[in-house]
Motif scaffolding. Structure first.
Motif, PDB file in Angstrom:
ATOM      1  N   CYS A   1       0.857  -1.180   0.000  1.00  0.00           N
ATOM      2  CA  CYS A   1       0.000   0.000   0.000  1.00  0.00           C
ATOM      3  C   CYS A   1       0.896   1.233   0.000  1.00  0.00           C
ATOM      4  O   CYS A   1       1.872   1.282   0.761  1.00  0.00           O
ATOM      5  CB  CYS A   1      -0.921   0.021   1.217  1.00  0.00           C
ATOM      6  SG  CYS A   1      -2.135  -1.331   1.254  1.00  0.00           S
TER       7      CYS A   1
ATOM      8  N   TYR B   1     -10.257  -3.615   5.870  1.00  0.00           N
ATOM      9  CA  TYR B   1      -9.432  -2.489   5.409  1.00  0.00           C
ATOM     10  C   TYR B   1      -9.819  -2.179   3.968  1.00  0.00           C
ATOM     11  O   TYR B   1      -9.570  -2.963   3.056  1.00  0.00           O
ATOM     12  CB  TYR B   1      -7.950  -2.847   5.507  1.00  0.00           C
ATOM     13  CG  TYR B   1      -7.008  -1.691   5.227  1.00  0.00           C
ATOM     14  CD1 TYR B   1      -7.245  -0.433   5.770  1.00  0.00           C
ATOM     15  CD2 TYR B   1      -5.884  -1.859   4.439  1.00  0.00           C
ATOM     16  CE1 TYR B   1      -6.386   0.625   5.525  1.00  0.00           C
ATOM     17  CE2 TYR B   1      -5.009  -0.810   4.196  1.00  0.00           C
ATOM     18  CZ  TYR B   1      -5.269   0.431   4.737  1.00  0.00           C
ATOM     19  OH  TYR B   1      -4.413   1.483   4.504  1.00  0.00           O
TER      20      TYR B   1
ATOM     21  N   ARG C   1     -14.705   5.638   4.801  1.00  0.00           N
ATOM     22  CA  ARG C   1     -14.568   5.516   6.255  1.00  0.00           C
ATOM     23  C   ARG C   1     -15.304   6.640   6.975  1.00  0.00           C
ATOM     24  O   ARG C   1     -15.604   7.683   6.398  1.00  0.00           O
ATOM     25  CB  ARG C   1     -13.094   5.570   6.648  1.00  0.00           C
ATOM     26  CG  ARG C   1     -12.455   6.922   6.380  1.00  0.00           C
ATOM     27  CD  ARG C   1     -10.947   6.871   6.572  1.00  0.00           C
ATOM     28  NE  ARG C   1     -10.323   8.159   6.364  1.00  0.00           N
ATOM     29  CZ  ARG C   1     -10.008   8.662   5.186  1.00  0.00           C
ATOM     30  NH1 ARG C   1     -10.270   7.980   4.093  1.00  0.00           N
ATOM     31  NH2 ARG C   1      -9.425   9.838   5.084  1.00  0.00           N
TER      32      ARG C   1
ATOM     33  N   PRO D   1     -14.869   1.431   8.706  1.00  0.00           N
ATOM     34  CA  PRO D   1     -15.202   1.302   7.279  1.00  0.00           C
ATOM     35  C   PRO D   1     -16.628   1.759   7.002  1.00  0.00           C
ATOM     36  O   PRO D   1     -17.544   1.515   7.800  1.00  0.00           O
ATOM     37  CB  PRO D   1     -15.031  -0.202   7.015  1.00  0.00           C
ATOM     38  CG  PRO D   1     -14.054  -0.650   8.060  1.00  0.00           C
ATOM     39  CD  PRO D   1     -14.350   0.182   9.273  1.00  0.00           C
TER      40      PRO D   1
ATOM     41  N   HIS E   1      -2.554   1.879  10.008  1.00  0.00           N
ATOM     42  CA  HIS E   1      -2.005   2.083   8.674  1.00  0.00           C
ATOM     43  C   HIS E   1      -1.724   3.558   8.463  1.00  0.00           C
ATOM     44  O   HIS E   1      -2.609   4.405   8.640  1.00  0.00           O
ATOM     45  CB  HIS E   1      -2.991   1.598   7.604  1.00  0.00           C
ATOM     46  CG  HIS E   1      -3.288   0.129   7.677  1.00  0.00           C
ATOM     47  ND1 HIS E   1      -2.316  -0.839   7.461  1.00  0.00           N
ATOM     48  CD2 HIS E   1      -4.435  -0.542   7.941  1.00  0.00           C
ATOM     49  CE1 HIS E   1      -2.863  -2.041   7.583  1.00  0.00           C
ATOM     50  NE2 HIS E   1      -4.139  -1.888   7.883  1.00  0.00           N
TER      51      HIS E   1
ATOM     52  N   TRP F   1      -7.505   1.610  12.298  1.00  0.00           N
ATOM     53  CA  TRP F   1      -8.645   1.097  11.542  1.00  0.00           C
ATOM     54  C   TRP F   1      -9.291  -0.030  12.328  1.00  0.00           C
ATOM     55  O   TRP F   1      -8.608  -0.916  12.835  1.00  0.00           O
ATOM     56  CB  TRP F   1      -8.195   0.587  10.173  1.00  0.00           C
ATOM     57  CG  TRP F   1      -7.877   1.688   9.213  1.00  0.00           C
ATOM     58  CD1 TRP F   1      -6.693   2.363   9.098  1.00  0.00           C
ATOM     59  CD2 TRP F   1      -8.764   2.257   8.250  1.00  0.00           C
ATOM     60  NE1 TRP F   1      -6.788   3.312   8.124  1.00  0.00           N
ATOM     61  CE2 TRP F   1      -8.043   3.272   7.573  1.00  0.00           C
ATOM     62  CE3 TRP F   1     -10.084   2.004   7.886  1.00  0.00           C
ATOM     63  CZ2 TRP F   1      -8.612   4.038   6.555  1.00  0.00           C
ATOM     64  CZ3 TRP F   1     -10.649   2.761   6.863  1.00  0.00           C
ATOM     65  CH2 TRP F   1      -9.919   3.759   6.211  1.00  0.00           C
TER      66      TRP F   1
ATOM     67  N   GLY G   1     -11.009  -3.396  13.378  1.00  0.00           N
ATOM     68  CA  GLY G   1     -11.016  -4.786  12.933  1.00  0.00           C
ATOM     69  C   GLY G   1     -12.146  -5.535  13.622  1.00  0.00           C
ATOM     70  O   GLY G   1     -13.302  -5.119  13.591  1.00  0.00           O
TER      71      GLY G   1
END
Length: 293
Positions: A85, A161, A204, A239, A258, A263, A265
């Motif tokens: 990424c 993600y 997001r 998300p 990240h 983020w 999970g």
């Protein structure tokens, strides 16, 4: 398909492999196009061997071929799950970023799109980065710069993600085994409540959280605070397809960090996690020991 103008580049790549340069720390690279002779279309080889780092190309001319690999030799299955990424800096300009595989080029980031800081990901098995300078009359103010991370598409919560799975993110709950593993292996794990959820980008929504327990965090995304210095506060990116309600139930909050941002999970209700952990502890199947009280 390899375009005619690109054939010159890849011929040059083959010729320059013997003199390819490694970055000094194998994590980040900083170079200058001023080292190229103005009449030559040089291609410089760059090898980076870390899970994260950065690239900064001052006064870009010619092109650079960027090979990204982990610093240990992974198994074939692990390579298939690894993604790269990249996130351009807001000031990045002067070059296009392509994904190259067997002579074929696919645009990842056009020069005009880099100021937005949009993250782009691709499978490590898909190829390498090819960064080509855009011809400019004046290169004195041009710097191409981005951060990179190697990210696994496997593991608990990885399916949430959005940049790994553009347009395909679903809020499928994690399995019991994934939840137990997430507590032990995620970049952060704790329990707390959602205080507020703000409107965010298409992919997001940032949520403010307060944690009463913090089992682990690799980066300092949560800072101690609250009444009498108890608890931790911070922000987690949720998300877009997932919805959370401020206040109310306490959740187990796990996830990944990240490019400096947390983020979400796996995130079951904490009382459900306590029951799950107690059962696993009794059966001796819990992957690690934590204090859930």
């Amino acid at each position: 398909m390899l375009r005619p103008w690109a054939a010159h580049w890849f011929t040059a790549v083959l010729l320059c492999r013997a003199v390819a340069q490694y970055s000094s720390d194998q994590c980040s690279w900083r170079g200058s196009g001023l080292s190229h002779e103005s009449h030559r279309r040089d291609v410089e080889q760059v090898y980076l061997r870390c899970s994260q780092g950065s690239l900064e190309w001052l006064y870009p001319t010619g092109a650079i071929f960027v090979n990204l690999r982990p610093n240990t030799e992974p198994s074939s299955g692990h390579v298939a799950a690894l993604h790269v990424c990249i996130k351009p800096h807001a000031h990045s300009q002067g070059a296009h970023v392509y994904l190259e595989h067997n002579g074929d080029l696919r645009m990842l980031l056009a020069e005009k799109d880099q100021a937005q800081g949009t993250v782009r990901c691709f499978s490590l098995a898909e190829g390498a980065l090819f960064v080509e300078a855009v011809p400019q009359a004046d290169i004195s103010r041009r710097i191409t710069a981005f951060q990179y991370e190697l990210v696994s598409s496997q593991g608990p919560g990885a399916h949430l993600y959005p940049y790994l799975h553009p347009g395909l993110v679903t809020c499928k709950p994690c399995s019991d085994d994934e939840v137990l593993m997430a507590v032990c292996t995620s970049d952060f794990a704790g329990s707390g409540v959602f205080q507020s959820v703000a409107s965010g980008a298409n992919d997001r929504s940032p949520a403010a959280v307060t944690l009463t327990r913090l089992f682990r965090q690799k980066s300092r995304v949560f800072a101690r605070g609250g009444a009498r210095g108890r608890g931790w506060g911070g922000r987690i990116n949720v998300p877009a397809p997932c919805s959370v309600q401020p206040g109310g139930d306490e959740y187990l909050l796990t996830g990944a960090v990240h490019f400096g941002n947390a983020w979400l999970g796996c995130a079951p209700r904490y009382k459900d996690f306590q029951k799950l952990y107690t059962r696993a502890q009794t059966a001796g199947t819990n992957p690690c020991e934590i204090d859930t009280d």
